[in-house]
Write an enzyme that holds these catalytic residues in place. Sequence first.
Site, PDB file in Angstrom:
ATOM      1  N   PRO A 186      -6.727  31.498 -49.106  1.00 39.41           N
ATOM      2  CA  PRO A 186      -7.237  32.880 -49.148  1.00 39.41           C
ATOM      3  C   PRO A 186      -7.444  33.322 -50.584  1.00 39.41           C
ATOM      4  O   PRO A 186      -6.609  33.038 -51.449  1.00 39.41           O
ATOM      5  CB  PRO A 186      -6.115  33.691 -48.487  1.00 39.41           C
ATOM      6  CG  PRO A 186      -4.883  32.851 -48.623  1.00 39.41           C
ATOM      7  CD  PRO A 186      -5.339  31.421 -48.642  1.00 39.41           C
ATOM      8  N   MET A 187      -8.556  33.998 -50.855  1.00 32.62           N
ATOM      9  CA  MET A 187      -8.782  34.533 -52.205  1.00 32.62           C
ATOM     10  C   MET A 187      -9.491  35.876 -52.106  1.00 32.62           C
ATOM     11  O   MET A 187     -10.684  35.952 -51.797  1.00 32.62           O
ATOM     12  CB  MET A 187      -9.611  33.557 -53.050  1.00 32.62           C
ATOM     13  CG  MET A 187      -8.819  32.328 -53.471  1.00 32.62           C
ATOM     14  SD  MET A 187      -9.717  31.299 -54.648  1.00 32.62           S
ATOM     15  CE  MET A 187     -10.924  30.541 -53.594  1.00 32.62           C
TER      16      MET A 187
ATOM     17  N   GLN B 163      -5.306  37.653 -42.786  1.00 32.84           N
ATOM     18  CA  GLN B 163      -4.076  37.806 -43.583  1.00 32.84           C
ATOM     19  C   GLN B 163      -3.783  39.289 -43.830  1.00 32.84           C
ATOM     20  O   GLN B 163      -4.599  40.011 -44.399  1.00 32.84           O
ATOM     21  CB  GLN B 163      -4.196  37.094 -44.925  1.00 32.84           C
ATOM     22  CG  GLN B 163      -2.860  37.088 -45.652  1.00 32.84           C
ATOM     23  CD  GLN B 163      -2.930  36.536 -47.059  1.00 32.84           C
ATOM     24  OE1 GLN B 163      -3.559  37.113 -47.931  1.00 32.84           O
ATOM     25  NE2 GLN B 163      -2.281  35.397 -47.274  1.00 32.84           N
TER      26      GLN B 163
ATOM     27  N   CYS C 176       1.253  37.669 -53.087  1.00 38.42           N
ATOM     28  CA  CYS C 176       0.357  38.360 -54.029  1.00 38.42           C
ATOM     29  C   CYS C 176       1.157  38.912 -55.216  1.00 38.42           C
ATOM     30  O   CYS C 176       2.141  39.620 -55.030  1.00 38.42           O
ATOM     31  CB  CYS C 176      -0.375  39.504 -53.315  1.00 38.42           C
ATOM     32  SG  CYS C 176      -1.428  40.420 -54.452  1.00 38.42           S
TER      33      CYS C 176
ATOM     34  N   LYS D 290       2.456  33.209 -46.044  1.00 37.64           N
ATOM     35  CA  LYS D 290       2.084  32.594 -47.328  1.00 37.64           C
ATOM     36  C   LYS D 290       3.027  33.136 -48.384  1.00 37.64           C
ATOM     37  O   LYS D 290       3.130  34.346 -48.589  1.00 37.64           O
ATOM     38  CB  LYS D 290       0.637  32.918 -47.685  1.00 37.64           C
ATOM     39  CG  LYS D 290       0.226  32.328 -49.027  1.00 37.64           C
ATOM     40  CD  LYS D 290      -1.128  31.665 -48.959  1.00 37.64           C
ATOM     41  CE  LYS D 290      -1.547  31.027 -50.263  1.00 37.64           C
ATOM     42  NZ  LYS D 290      -1.751  31.943 -51.355  1.00 37.64           N
TER      43      LYS D 290
ATOM     44  N   GLY E 257      -1.700  24.978 -54.782  1.00 31.53           N
ATOM     45  CA  GLY E 257      -1.528  25.082 -56.229  1.00 31.53           C
ATOM     46  C   GLY E 257      -1.969  23.853 -56.974  1.00 31.53           C
ATOM     47  O   GLY E 257      -1.358  22.795 -56.866  1.00 31.53           O
ATOM     48  N   ASP E 258      -3.095  24.007 -57.707  1.00 33.00           N
ATOM     49  CA  ASP E 258      -3.551  22.998 -58.656  1.00 33.00           C
ATOM     50  C   ASP E 258      -4.141  21.738 -58.047  1.00 33.00           C
ATOM     51  O   ASP E 258      -4.180  20.701 -58.715  1.00 33.00           O
ATOM     52  CB  ASP E 258      -2.426  22.615 -59.633  1.00 33.00           C
ATOM     53  CG  ASP E 258      -1.983  23.791 -60.485  1.00 33.00           C
ATOM     54  OD1 ASP E 258      -2.667  24.843 -60.439  1.00 33.00           O
ATOM     55  OD2 ASP E 258      -0.961  23.673 -61.172  1.00 33.00           O
TER      56      ASP E 258
ATOM     57  N   GLY F 199      -7.870  26.651 -53.618  1.00 28.96           N
ATOM     58  CA  GLY F 199      -8.418  27.932 -54.026  1.00 28.96           C
ATOM     59  C   GLY F 199      -9.444  27.764 -55.119  1.00 28.96           C
ATOM     60  O   GLY F 199     -10.621  27.487 -54.868  1.00 28.96           O
ATOM     61  N   ARG F 200      -9.003  27.889 -56.370  1.00 27.99           N
ATOM     62  CA  ARG F 200      -9.936  28.004 -57.492  1.00 27.99           C
ATOM     63  C   ARG F 200     -10.854  26.804 -57.678  1.00 27.99           C
ATOM     64  O   ARG F 200     -11.973  26.960 -58.176  1.00 27.99           O
ATOM     65  CB  ARG F 200      -9.129  28.280 -58.777  1.00 27.99           C
ATOM     66  CG  ARG F 200      -8.471  29.650 -58.749  1.00 27.99           C
ATOM     67  CD  ARG F 200      -7.380  29.774 -59.778  1.00 27.99           C
ATOM     68  NE  ARG F 200      -6.287  28.838 -59.497  1.00 27.99           N
ATOM     69  CZ  ARG F 200      -5.275  28.613 -60.294  1.00 27.99           C
ATOM     70  NH1 ARG F 200      -5.223  29.245 -61.460  1.00 27.99           N
ATOM     71  NH2 ARG F 200      -4.320  27.765 -59.960  1.00 27.99           N
TER      72      ARG F 200
HETATM   73  C1  LIG Z   1      -8.992  35.275 -57.170  1.00 28.25           C
HETATM   74  C2  LIG Z   1      -7.827  34.892 -56.314  1.00 28.25           C
HETATM   75  C3  LIG Z   1      -7.510  35.679 -55.219  1.00 28.25           C
HETATM   76  C4  LIG Z   1      -6.421  35.343 -54.406  1.00 28.25           C
HETATM   77  N1  LIG Z   1      -6.166  36.108 -53.302  1.00 28.25           N
HETATM   78  C5  LIG Z   1      -5.186  35.741 -52.442  1.00 28.25           C
HETATM   79  C6  LIG Z   1      -4.975  36.464 -51.223  1.00 28.25           C
HETATM   80  O1  LIG Z   1      -5.688  37.432 -50.901  1.00 28.25           O
HETATM   81  N2  LIG Z   1      -3.956  36.049 -50.430  1.00 28.25           N
HETATM   82  C7  LIG Z   1      -3.160  34.990 -50.757  1.00 28.25           C
HETATM   83  O2  LIG Z   1      -2.256  34.647 -49.989  1.00 28.25           O
HETATM   84  N3  LIG Z   1      -3.353  34.279 -51.890  1.00 28.25           N
HETATM   85  C8  LIG Z   1      -4.346  34.625 -52.721  1.00 28.25           C
HETATM   86  N4  LIG Z   1      -4.574  33.871 -53.848  1.00 28.25           N
HETATM   87  C9  LIG Z   1      -3.758  32.670 -54.119  1.00 28.25           C
HETATM   88  C10 LIG Z   1      -4.445  31.398 -53.604  1.00 28.25           C
HETATM   89  O3  LIG Z   1      -4.533  31.420 -52.193  1.00 28.25           O
HETATM   90  C11 LIG Z   1      -3.698  30.121 -54.056  1.00 28.25           C
HETATM   91  O4  LIG Z   1      -2.418  30.096 -53.470  1.00 28.25           O
HETATM   92  C12 LIG Z   1      -3.573  29.997 -55.561  1.00 28.25           C
HETATM   93  O5  LIG Z   1      -4.800  30.322 -56.198  1.00 28.25           O
HETATM   94  C13 LIG Z   1      -3.152  28.593 -55.997  1.00 28.25           C
HETATM   95  O6  LIG Z   1      -4.046  27.631 -55.543  1.00 28.25           O
HETATM   96  P1  LIG Z   1      -5.231  26.958 -56.444  1.00 28.25           P
HETATM   97  O7  LIG Z   1      -4.579  26.316 -57.642  1.00 28.25           O
HETATM   98  O8  LIG Z   1      -5.852  25.968 -55.503  1.00 28.25           O
HETATM   99  O9  LIG Z   1      -6.153  28.067 -56.844  1.00 28.25           O
HETATM  100  C14 LIG Z   1      -5.623  34.209 -54.689  1.00 28.25           C
HETATM  101  C15 LIG Z   1      -5.958  33.430 -55.806  1.00 28.25           C
HETATM  102  C16 LIG Z   1      -7.039  33.749 -56.607  1.00 28.25           C
HETATM  103  C17 LIG Z   1      -7.368  32.871 -57.788  1.00 28.25           C
END
Ligand SMILES: Cc1cc2nc3c(=O)[nH]c(=O)nc-3n(C[C@H](O)[C@H](O)[C@H](O)COP(=O)(O)O)c2cc1C
Length: 330
Positions: free
Chosen positions: A19-20, A73, A103, A142, A204-205, A227-228
């Site tokens: 989720p983002m 969510q 969050c 989460k 994460g990562d 995510g990213r």
């Molecule tokens: C711009 C952004 C928005 C995010 N929004 C949410 C969210 O709404 N709910 C949530 O559980 N995590 C949120 N996250 C966290 C991501 O779901 C994820 O756990 C985190 O970015 C680490 O994963 P990654 O390294 O693959 O980005 C967000 C992350 C980013 C970068």
Amino acid sequence: MQTVTIAGITVERTAALAPMAGVADTPYRTLCKRMGAVMTTSEMISAKGLCYDSRGSAALCRITPEERPMALQLFGNEPDFIARAARMVQEYKPDLIDLNMGCPVQKVTAQGAGSALMKTPDLAAACVRAAVAASDVPVTVKMRIGWDEQSRNAVPFALAMEEAGAAALTVHGRTRSQLYSGKADWEAIAAVKAAVRIPVIGSGDVTDAASCEAMYRETGADLVCIGRASYGNPWIFSEIGAHLRGEDWRAPTPDERMEMMLLHIRMILQHSDKPPALAIREARKHASWYMTGGRGAAAFRARCYTLSSYEEAERLAEDFLLVNREPQQN
Ligand SMILES: Cc1cc2nc3c(=O)[nH]c(=O)nc-3n(C[C@H](O)[C@H](O)[C@H](O)COP(=O)(O)O)c2cc1C
């Protein structure tokens, strides 16, 4: 094909979209799903906002068939509001309800919601129980690995969520204090996986097929979410899927990148409730992400941040291809 069952939903054991908020909206989720993401989750939705009839919150609940299986969510820290919101969102027929306990944003944690719930496990458990009682579909959580370095509590917190009725957990391997910096602690994810009986999704990562495989190996997670690394790169899901199935995969060509960018922008314009001149602004960051790694990327990205029409995006794509298209083989 290796499959895994998460909260009653059986999917290929490749990668889900994380989720983002502000990023992974309907067009984004749809494209990632098309490219192989096995599950999606909505942006976080305020339980209280839904109860107070906020139109913005309700709009976040819309689910299109292509995005499924999809979780909605919710965030909040009052069990009554969580229960009411969980009941309300049933109308959108989510496949799961996920509760946000990760969050880090001050506006959210100041109310005691998001990752602040990791400091109040009893209240977090009460939120899970309230959601489970109100929901027709499984409830997942989460979480992070703690509030700060001094109060890492991922394992006892995860056990408490399981005990309260969570059907699966997604663990982002950082504390709240880390925000998104430093390296995600995959050992902490592994410790949660070893402690609970419910499925664990690692977060994460993960940035490519190799790191996805490494996360599976090092954490034992049932599923990985991304995510990213999916910014301007929905192909990450096809890459991971192909790699884990032992199939060949090739990176998208510059032409394919630009086609995807333009499709993404058209979807943003179609999906938005705003007039095109305003909706195009929502497309700017996405457009810029599709430029990453290309020749002249910095200048092209700068142009993305002033995009004011779809036609301008088409010209941008043509210009990008002039300097990035591989010479034709004769
Ligand atoms: C711009 C952004 C928005 C995010 N929004 C949410 C969210 O709404 N709910 C949530 O559980 N995590 C949120 N996250 C966290 C991501 O779901 C994820 O756990 C985190 O970015 C680490 O994963 P990654 O390294 O693959 O980005 C967000 C992350 C980013 C970068």
